[in-house]
Design a protein around this motif. Structure first.
Motif, short mmCIF file in Angstrom:
data_model
loop_
_atom_site.label_atom_id
_atom_site.label_comp_id
_atom_site.label_asym_id
_atom_site.label_seq_id
_atom_site.Cartn_x
_atom_site.Cartn_y
_atom_site.Cartn_z
N GLY A 130 38.46 94.54 59.84
CA GLY A 130 39.05 94.19 58.56
C GLY A 130 39.82 92.90 58.76
N GLY A 131 39.31 91.82 58.21
CA GLY A 131 39.95 90.51 58.38
C GLY A 131 39.41 89.55 57.36
N VAL A 132 39.86 88.30 57.46
CA VAL A 132 39.48 87.28 56.48
C VAL A 132 38.71 86.17 57.17
CG1 VAL A 132 40.35 85.67 54.73
CG2 VAL A 132 41.61 87.78 55.20
N LEU A 133 37.65 85.73 56.53
CA LEU A 133 36.92 84.55 56.99
C LEU A 133 36.85 83.54 55.84
CD1 LEU A 133 33.80 85.99 58.89
CD2 LEU A 133 35.81 84.90 59.89
N ILE A 192 36.73 84.10 51.74
CA ILE A 192 37.34 83.30 50.67
C ILE A 192 36.81 81.87 50.74
CG2 ILE A 192 39.45 84.68 50.53
CD1 ILE A 192 40.76 82.30 51.96
N ASP A 193 36.81 81.22 49.58
CA ASP A 193 36.11 79.94 49.52
C ASP A 193 37.03 78.74 49.73
OD1 ASP A 193 37.45 79.98 47.19
OD2 ASP A 193 35.69 80.16 45.88
N HIS A 194 38.26 78.97 50.16
CA HIS A 194 39.12 77.84 50.53
C HIS A 194 39.75 78.17 51.88
CE1 HIS A 194 41.63 80.80 48.47
NE2 HIS A 194 42.59 80.41 49.29
N GLY A 195 40.45 77.22 52.45
CA GLY A 195 41.11 77.47 53.73
C GLY A 195 40.22 77.14 54.90
N LYS A 196 40.71 77.48 56.08
CA LYS A 196 40.10 77.07 57.34
C LYS A 196 40.15 78.26 58.28
CE LYS A 196 38.54 73.69 59.77
NZ LYS A 196 37.16 73.40 59.43
N ILE A 197 39.13 78.43 59.07
CA ILE A 197 39.17 79.50 60.06
C ILE A 197 40.36 79.22 61.00
CG2 ILE A 197 37.53 78.31 61.62
CD1 ILE A 197 37.39 82.04 61.16
N PRO A 198 41.19 80.23 61.30
CA PRO A 198 42.29 79.98 62.23
C PRO A 198 41.72 79.46 63.56
CG PRO A 198 42.49 82.15 61.22
CD PRO A 198 41.17 81.60 60.81
N THR A 199 42.33 78.41 64.07
CA THR A 199 41.77 77.74 65.25
C THR A 199 42.80 77.68 66.37
OG1 THR A 199 40.45 76.41 63.73
CG2 THR A 199 40.56 75.65 66.00
N SER A 200 42.37 78.08 67.57
CA SER A 200 43.25 78.00 68.75
C SER A 200 42.73 76.90 69.65
CB SER A 200 43.27 79.33 69.51
OG SER A 200 43.90 80.32 68.75
N TYR A 201 43.58 75.94 69.93
CA TYR A 201 43.25 74.86 70.86
C TYR A 201 43.84 75.27 72.20
CZ TYR A 201 42.25 72.56 66.47
OH TYR A 201 41.74 72.27 65.23
N ILE A 202 42.96 75.56 73.15
CA ILE A 202 43.41 76.20 74.40
C ILE A 202 43.17 75.27 75.58
CG2 ILE A 202 43.11 78.19 75.93
CD1 ILE A 202 42.11 79.76 73.52
N THR A 203 44.22 75.07 76.38
CA THR A 203 44.07 74.32 77.63
C THR A 203 44.04 75.34 78.76
OG1 THR A 203 45.30 72.49 76.65
CG2 THR A 203 45.06 72.49 79.05
N LEU A 204 42.88 75.43 79.40
CA LEU A 204 42.68 76.42 80.46
C LEU A 204 42.77 75.71 81.81
CD1 LEU A 204 41.80 79.28 81.40
CD2 LEU A 204 39.43 78.55 81.03
N TYR A 216 46.43 76.83 64.96
CA TYR A 216 46.57 76.34 63.59
C TYR A 216 45.89 77.31 62.63
CZ TYR A 216 46.00 73.67 59.33
OH TYR A 216 46.04 73.28 58.02
N ARG A 217 46.58 77.65 61.53
CA ARG A 217 45.91 78.47 60.53
C ARG A 217 46.26 78.03 59.11
NH1 ARG A 217 45.60 83.92 60.63
NH2 ARG A 217 45.58 84.00 58.39
N ASP A 218 45.28 78.19 58.26
CA ASP A 218 45.47 77.92 56.83
C ASP A 218 44.53 78.86 56.10
OD1 ASP A 218 45.77 76.93 54.29
OD2 ASP A 218 44.42 75.23 54.61
N LEU A 219 44.90 80.13 56.14
CA LEU A 219 44.04 81.17 55.58
C LEU A 219 44.93 82.35 55.17
CD1 LEU A 219 40.85 81.50 55.47
CD2 LEU A 219 41.11 83.03 57.41
N PRO A 220 44.70 82.94 54.01
CA PRO A 220 45.49 84.12 53.66
C PRO A 220 45.24 85.25 54.65
CG PRO A 220 44.07 83.44 51.83
CD PRO A 220 43.68 82.63 53.02
N GLU A 221 46.20 86.13 54.77
CA GLU A 221 46.05 87.30 55.65
C GLU A 221 45.27 88.41 54.95
OE1 GLU A 221 47.21 87.79 58.75
OE2 GLU A 221 48.73 86.25 59.06
N PHE A 222 44.64 89.27 55.72
CA PHE A 222 44.04 90.50 55.19
C PHE A 222 45.20 91.36 54.69
CE2 PHE A 222 41.89 94.64 55.73
CZ PHE A 222 40.65 94.33 55.21
N GLY A 223 45.14 91.78 53.45
CA GLY A 223 46.31 92.44 52.86
C GLY A 223 46.07 93.91 52.54
N TYR A 224 47.10 94.50 51.98
CA TYR A 224 47.05 95.91 51.63
C TYR A 224 45.91 96.22 50.65
CZ TYR A 224 48.34 100.38 49.63
OH TYR A 224 48.30 101.67 49.19
N ALA A 225 45.72 95.33 49.66
CA ALA A 225 44.67 95.58 48.65
C ALA A 225 43.30 95.61 49.32
CB ALA A 225 44.72 94.50 47.58
#
Ligand code: ADP
Length: 295
Positions: free
Chosen positions: A58-61, A87-99, A111-120
């Motif tokens: 259960g999540g948002v893409l 959802i048709d706006h926003g961006k997939i949350p992105t992790s920039y990782i230095t390994l 970085y994230r710009d996406l609503p959270e999966f909510g109660y509804a």
């Protein structure tokens, strides 16, 4: 095998492997770059799937190109995406990782710009179809309502909650969980450098449920129902390769063990063995052979 529903995020991870962590303001060349699907909850589900469980997310893409590899990876691992909100706006949350190849450490800028999966969204899921519910401890107010709905509708179904980062009011989730999975980061952020002291402080304020605390290269600690402290050392691999997602693998190991009726002390060892084995390989593939029954 069990049916597990996980509520949380899936991310795109852009991983630059470097030969030693760079100094601030330095310019270094990466040894290689990989794009992977990440996200705590999604990682845990992908591992549980490999351990033989049927998992749903259960999540948002976002409906955008960078979300495509994330979706494809979840599909490749046969994760049920029926509850996913697109959802048709926003961006997939992105992790920039230095390994850091020298010690396997991973430094993350997220970085994230996406609503959270909510109660509804959650309320549309038929919870009777699951044997275990796993929640990422985020989006606290909504997650609290989700946990409350689960208590009302399927009170006997175990609910694990991952508490990884300090967030306002996150303590309000504790009383609604059946299993609490803490991170070292969370304990340190609250001023506890001693795992035992952290777990005892949590125990003083929450119902008697099993609580686990991963502690990196020092393994992990737990308190069982009766408040008994247990510890497992880490199981370092012959060569340290990649610690990205080790905590998510640890959480999957705990959930898998408890689903199989294993006692908390032994569950701790199994989860550390699984997570340690993961540190010796890249990514989260090929996890299942790393589980070996402990004597
Ligand atoms: P996170 O990935 O959230 O930072 P931790 O670093 O606490 O989580 O690691 C989770 C688990 O992974 C630990 O409990 C341990 O079992 C295993 N692990 C992590 N780092 C190492 C390491 N250097 N050697 C062996 N096992 C490790």
């Amino acid at each position: 095998m069990a049916r597990v529903l996980g509520i949380g995020i899936a991310t795109l991870d852009i991983i630059n492997t470097v030969d030693g962590y760079p100094a601030e303001d330095a310019e270094v060349r990466a040894l290689n770059q990989q794009l992977r699907r990440g996200g705590n909850c999604a990682n845990t589900l992908v591992v549980l799937q490999q351990l033989g469980h049927h998992c749903a997310w259960g999540g948002v893409l976002a409906a955008e190109a960078d979300a495509r590899p994330v979706r494809q990876d979840l599909e490749r691992h046969c994760i049920d995406l029926g509850a996913t909100r697109i959802i048709d706006h926003g961006k997939i949350p992105t992790s920039y990782i230095t390994l850091n190849r020298r010690n396997g450490s991973r430094t993350i800028v997220h970085y994230r710009d996406l609503p959270e999966f909510g109660y509804a969204d959650f309320a549309r899921i038929d919870l009777r179809g699951y044997d275990w519910l796993h929640f990422e401890g985020r989006n606290v107010a909504e997650t609290r309502r989700m946990l409350g709905l689960a208590e009302e509708t399927v009170p006997g179904t175990p609910r694990s909650v991952e508490i990884e980062k300090p967030r306002p009011d996150i303590e309000r989730l504790f009383p609604l969980a059946h299993i609490l999975l803490f991170s070292r980061h969370f304990a340190l952020a609250h001023g506890y450098e001693e795992p035992r002291r952290f777990l005892e402080a949590v125990a003083a304020e929450t119902p008697a449920v099993p609580r686990f605390l991963a502690w990196g290269e020092a393994g992990a600690y737990g308190l069982d129902h009766d408040g008994r402290l247990c510890h497992s050392p880490a199981y370092p691999p012959p060569q340290m390769v990649d610690t990205i997602g080790a905590g998510d693998v640890f959480n999957a190991g705990i959930i898998d063990a408890l689903l199989r009726g294993v006692a908390p002390q032994k569950a701790l060892h199994q989860a550390c063995r699984l997570a340690g084995g993961k540190c010796g390989r890249e990514g989260l593939g090929g996890i299942a052979p790393l589980t070996r029954e402990l004597p």
